[in-house]
Design a protein around this motif. Sequence first.
Motif, PDB file in Angstrom:
ATOM      1  N   GLY A 140       0.605  -1.253   0.138  1.00 60.12           N
ATOM      2  CA  GLY A 140       0.016  -0.357   0.269  1.00 60.12           C
ATOM      3  C   GLY A 140       1.161   1.469  -0.107  1.00 60.12           C
ATOM      4  O   GLY A 140       2.369   1.375  -0.240  1.00 60.12           O
ATOM      5  N   ARG A 141      -0.136   1.958   0.438  1.00 58.77           N
ATOM      6  CA  ARG A 141       0.756   3.358   0.573  1.00 58.77           C
ATOM      7  C   ARG A 141       1.783   3.993   1.126  1.00 58.77           C
ATOM      8  O   ARG A 141       2.026   3.315   1.943  1.00 58.77           O
ATOM      9  CB  ARG A 141      -0.158   4.312   0.886  1.00 58.77           C
ATOM     10  CG  ARG A 141      -0.794   4.938   0.431  1.00 58.77           C
ATOM     11  CD  ARG A 141      -1.838   6.319   0.536  1.00 58.77           C
ATOM     12  NE  ARG A 141      -1.026   7.295   1.084  1.00 58.77           N
ATOM     13  CZ  ARG A 141      -1.415   8.477   0.591  1.00 58.77           C
ATOM     14  NH1 ARG A 141      -2.901   8.409   0.015  1.00 58.77           N
ATOM     15  NH2 ARG A 141      -0.290   9.700   0.816  1.00 58.77           N
ATOM     16  N   LYS A 142       2.922   5.030   0.969  1.00 60.07           N
ATOM     17  CA  LYS A 142       4.779   4.644   1.383  1.00 60.07           C
ATOM     18  C   LYS A 142       4.005   5.841   2.312  1.00 60.07           C
ATOM     19  O   LYS A 142       5.146   6.688   2.474  1.00 60.07           O
ATOM     20  CB  LYS A 142       5.302   4.820   0.457  1.00 60.07           C
ATOM     21  CG  LYS A 142       5.595   3.118  -0.439  1.00 60.07           C
ATOM     22  CD  LYS A 142       6.249   2.925  -1.189  1.00 60.07           C
ATOM     23  CE  LYS A 142       6.415   1.885  -2.344  1.00 60.07           C
ATOM     24  NZ  LYS A 142       7.304   1.974  -3.014  1.00 60.07           N
ATOM     25  N   SER A 143       3.283   6.086   2.817  1.00 58.31           N
ATOM     26  CA  SER A 143       3.061   7.418   3.400  1.00 58.31           C
ATOM     27  C   SER A 143       1.954   7.175   4.270  1.00 58.31           C
ATOM     28  O   SER A 143       0.949   6.208   3.688  1.00 58.31           O
ATOM     29  CB  SER A 143       3.692   8.770   2.518  1.00 58.31           C
ATOM     30  OG  SER A 143       2.256   8.325   1.865  1.00 58.31           O
ATOM     31  N   PHE A 144       1.869   8.574   4.753  1.00 58.04           N
ATOM     32  CA  PHE A 144       0.400   8.525   5.350  1.00 58.04           C
ATOM     33  C   PHE A 144      -0.588  10.112   4.765  1.00 58.04           C
ATOM     34  O   PHE A 144       0.702  10.648   5.092  1.00 58.04           O
ATOM     35  CB  PHE A 144      -0.261   8.127   6.248  1.00 58.04           C
ATOM     36  CG  PHE A 144       0.559   8.796   7.773  1.00 58.04           C
ATOM     37  CD1 PHE A 144       0.749   9.773   8.494  1.00 58.04           C
ATOM     38  CD2 PHE A 144       1.742   7.719   7.614  1.00 58.04           C
ATOM     39  CE1 PHE A 144       0.978  10.566   9.579  1.00 58.04           C
ATOM     40  CE2 PHE A 144       2.960   8.342   9.469  1.00 58.04           C
ATOM     41  CZ  PHE A 144       2.185   9.670   9.693  1.00 58.04           C
ATOM     42  N   THR A 145      -1.658  10.639   5.692  1.00 56.77           N
ATOM     43  CA  THR A 145      -1.885  11.707   5.350  1.00 56.77           C
ATOM     44  C   THR A 145      -2.076  12.308   6.601  1.00 56.77           C
ATOM     45  O   THR A 145      -2.406  11.787   7.203  1.00 56.77           O
ATOM     46  CB  THR A 145      -2.371  11.652   3.822  1.00 56.77           C
ATOM     47  OG1 THR A 145      -3.896  11.230   4.735  1.00 56.77           O
ATOM     48  CG2 THR A 145      -2.596  11.262   2.949  1.00 56.77           C
ATOM     49  N   TYR A 146      -2.503  13.450   6.239  1.00 58.17           N
ATOM     50  CA  TYR A 146      -2.500  14.313   7.777  1.00 58.17           C
ATOM     51  C   TYR A 146      -3.876  14.321   7.756  1.00 58.17           C
ATOM     52  O   TYR A 146      -4.371  13.824   9.031  1.00 58.17           O
ATOM     53  CB  TYR A 146      -2.441  16.268   7.593  1.00 58.17           C
ATOM     54  CG  TYR A 146      -3.588  16.641   8.234  1.00 58.17           C
ATOM     55  CD1 TYR A 146      -2.441  17.253   9.682  1.00 58.17           C
ATOM     56  CD2 TYR A 146      -4.544  17.662   8.062  1.00 58.17           C
ATOM     57  CE1 TYR A 146      -2.859  18.457  10.445  1.00 58.17           C
ATOM     58  CE2 TYR A 146      -4.875  17.866   9.347  1.00 58.17           C
ATOM     59  CZ  TYR A 146      -4.037  18.567  10.787  1.00 58.17           C
ATOM     60  OH  TYR A 146      -5.041  20.067  11.044  1.00 58.17           O
ATOM     61  N   GLU A 147      -4.763  13.668   7.234  1.00 60.73           N
ATOM     62  CA  GLU A 147      -6.022  13.216   6.753  1.00 60.73           C
ATOM     63  C   GLU A 147      -6.705  12.148   7.707  1.00 60.73           C
ATOM     64  O   GLU A 147      -7.518  11.757   8.427  1.00 60.73           O
ATOM     65  CB  GLU A 147      -7.225  13.580   5.838  1.00 60.73           C
ATOM     66  CG  GLU A 147      -7.753  15.253   5.202  1.00 60.73           C
ATOM     67  CD  GLU A 147      -5.927  15.108   4.649  1.00 60.73           C
ATOM     68  OE1 GLU A 147      -5.297  14.625   4.282  1.00 60.73           O
ATOM     69  OE2 GLU A 147      -5.961  16.601   4.612  1.00 60.73           O
ATOM     70  N   GLU A 148      -5.165  11.179   7.390  1.00 61.30           N
ATOM     71  CA  GLU A 148      -5.422  10.343   7.997  1.00 61.30           C
ATOM     72  C   GLU A 148      -5.132   9.813   9.706  1.00 61.30           C
ATOM     73  O   GLU A 148      -4.992   8.849  10.341  1.00 61.30           O
ATOM     74  CB  GLU A 148      -4.792   9.206   7.208  1.00 61.30           C
ATOM     75  CG  GLU A 148      -4.742   8.813   6.312  1.00 61.30           C
ATOM     76  CD  GLU A 148      -4.004   7.434   5.036  1.00 61.30           C
ATOM     77  OE1 GLU A 148      -4.173   6.622   5.602  1.00 61.30           O
ATOM     78  OE2 GLU A 148      -3.604   8.071   4.390  1.00 61.30           O
ATOM     79  N   ILE A 149      -4.301  11.210  10.190  1.00 60.86           N
ATOM     80  CA  ILE A 149      -3.832  10.545  12.070  1.00 60.86           C
ATOM     81  C   ILE A 149      -5.068  11.036  12.738  1.00 60.86           C
ATOM     82  O   ILE A 149      -5.941  11.634  11.950  1.00 60.86           O
ATOM     83  CB  ILE A 149      -2.826  12.236  11.405  1.00 60.86           C
ATOM     84  CG1 ILE A 149      -2.915  13.293  11.644  1.00 60.86           C
ATOM     85  CG2 ILE A 149      -1.618  11.766  11.305  1.00 60.86           C
ATOM     86  CD1 ILE A 149      -1.643  14.109  12.167  1.00 60.86           C
ATOM     87  N   ASP A 150      -5.150  10.699  13.267  1.00 56.25           N
ATOM     88  CA  ASP A 150      -6.232  10.680  14.707  1.00 56.25           C
ATOM     89  C   ASP A 150      -6.392  12.409  15.380  1.00 56.25           C
ATOM     90  O   ASP A 150      -5.419  13.173  15.899  1.00 56.25           O
ATOM     91  CB  ASP A 150      -6.082  10.136  15.700  1.00 56.25           C
ATOM     92  CG  ASP A 150      -6.998  10.067  16.542  1.00 56.25           C
ATOM     93  OD1 ASP A 150      -7.890  11.534  16.640  1.00 56.25           O
ATOM     94  OD2 ASP A 150      -7.443   8.553  17.108  1.00 56.25           O
ATOM     95  N   LEU A 151      -6.616  13.227  15.202  1.00 55.20           N
ATOM     96  CA  LEU A 151      -6.525  14.719  15.129  1.00 55.20           C
ATOM     97  C   LEU A 151      -6.826  14.906  16.341  1.00 55.20           C
ATOM     98  O   LEU A 151      -6.686  16.586  16.746  1.00 55.20           O
ATOM     99  CB  LEU A 151      -6.805  15.609  14.373  1.00 55.20           C
ATOM    100  CG  LEU A 151      -6.729  15.267  12.761  1.00 55.20           C
ATOM    101  CD1 LEU A 151      -7.600  16.537  11.857  1.00 55.20           C
ATOM    102  CD2 LEU A 151      -5.739  16.003  12.023  1.00 55.20           C
ATOM    103  N   THR A 152      -7.580  14.165  17.142  1.00 55.32           N
ATOM    104  CA  THR A 152      -8.077  14.042  18.672  1.00 55.32           C
ATOM    105  C   THR A 152      -6.944  14.375  19.730  1.00 55.32           C
ATOM    106  O   THR A 152      -6.759  14.527  20.433  1.00 55.32           O
ATOM    107  CB  THR A 152      -9.308  13.664  19.410  1.00 55.32           C
ATOM    108  OG1 THR A 152      -8.278  12.082  19.096  1.00 55.32           O
ATOM    109  CG2 THR A 152     -10.772  13.451  18.449  1.00 55.32           C
ATOM    110  N   TYR A 153      -5.313  13.896  19.113  1.00 53.39           N
ATOM    111  CA  TYR A 153      -4.334  13.967  19.527  1.00 53.39           C
ATOM    112  C   TYR A 153      -3.207  14.493  19.643  1.00 53.39           C
ATOM    113  O   TYR A 153      -2.327  15.026  19.347  1.00 53.39           O
ATOM    114  CB  TYR A 153      -3.413  12.625  19.656  1.00 53.39           C
ATOM    115  CG  TYR A 153      -4.169  11.318  19.881  1.00 53.39           C
ATOM    116  CD1 TYR A 153      -3.724  10.972  21.650  1.00 53.39           C
ATOM    117  CD2 TYR A 153      -5.014  10.623  19.563  1.00 53.39           C
ATOM    118  CE1 TYR A 153      -3.690  10.000  21.753  1.00 53.39           C
ATOM    119  CE2 TYR A 153      -5.226   9.168  20.219  1.00 53.39           C
ATOM    120  CZ  TYR A 153      -5.066   8.356  21.098  1.00 53.39           C
ATOM    121  OH  TYR A 153      -5.136   7.793  21.762  1.00 53.39           O
TER     122      TYR A 153
END
Length: 187
Positions: A140-153
Amino acid sequence: MATWNSRGLRGSSLEELINYSNEMYQEEGLALIQKIPTPIKPIAIDKQTRHITLAYFDQKSTVDYIGAVQGIPVCFDAKECAKETFPLANIHAHQISFMKAFEEQGGIAFLILYYTAKEEYYYMPFSDVERFWMRMQKGGRKSFTYEEIDLTYRIGHRNNVPIHYLAMLKKDLESRETVLDSKKEEL
């Protein structure tokens, strides 16, 4: 010493702000966290100044920080991201292995992410790091996006602590207890 919101610390690196936060935690008796130096092997030393002028990394480093928070072993790495996509190449396989083994021994591992363009800090539990890593390992993706992180943290500040990550560590611990409680109920 400059306070976190003074001009003196504006533009400071992520590491400097974390180091300062750790000093404040230690002064308050909340945590004892140490920066782990990257081991190097000196090749050339200026004899007059006794400064290292050429060196190479002696061995792979594990994580940036390790210590204890109220008796709980913790380790974490600090990462900066200039864009909204974080390349997983910035995390090394030996770091993933170390953090996984650390958690298997009862410790808590995590990342502190700093999105420089947004001027936002986030705590990322190891379970999230591992999920993105495994996705990459499976093609799969070799990165993660800002939208994928848990913004409550999102990490805020507290009084004289510029990166108050202990609040998010507490949240992580509480979510782990909730998962354990639900597993106990299933038994």
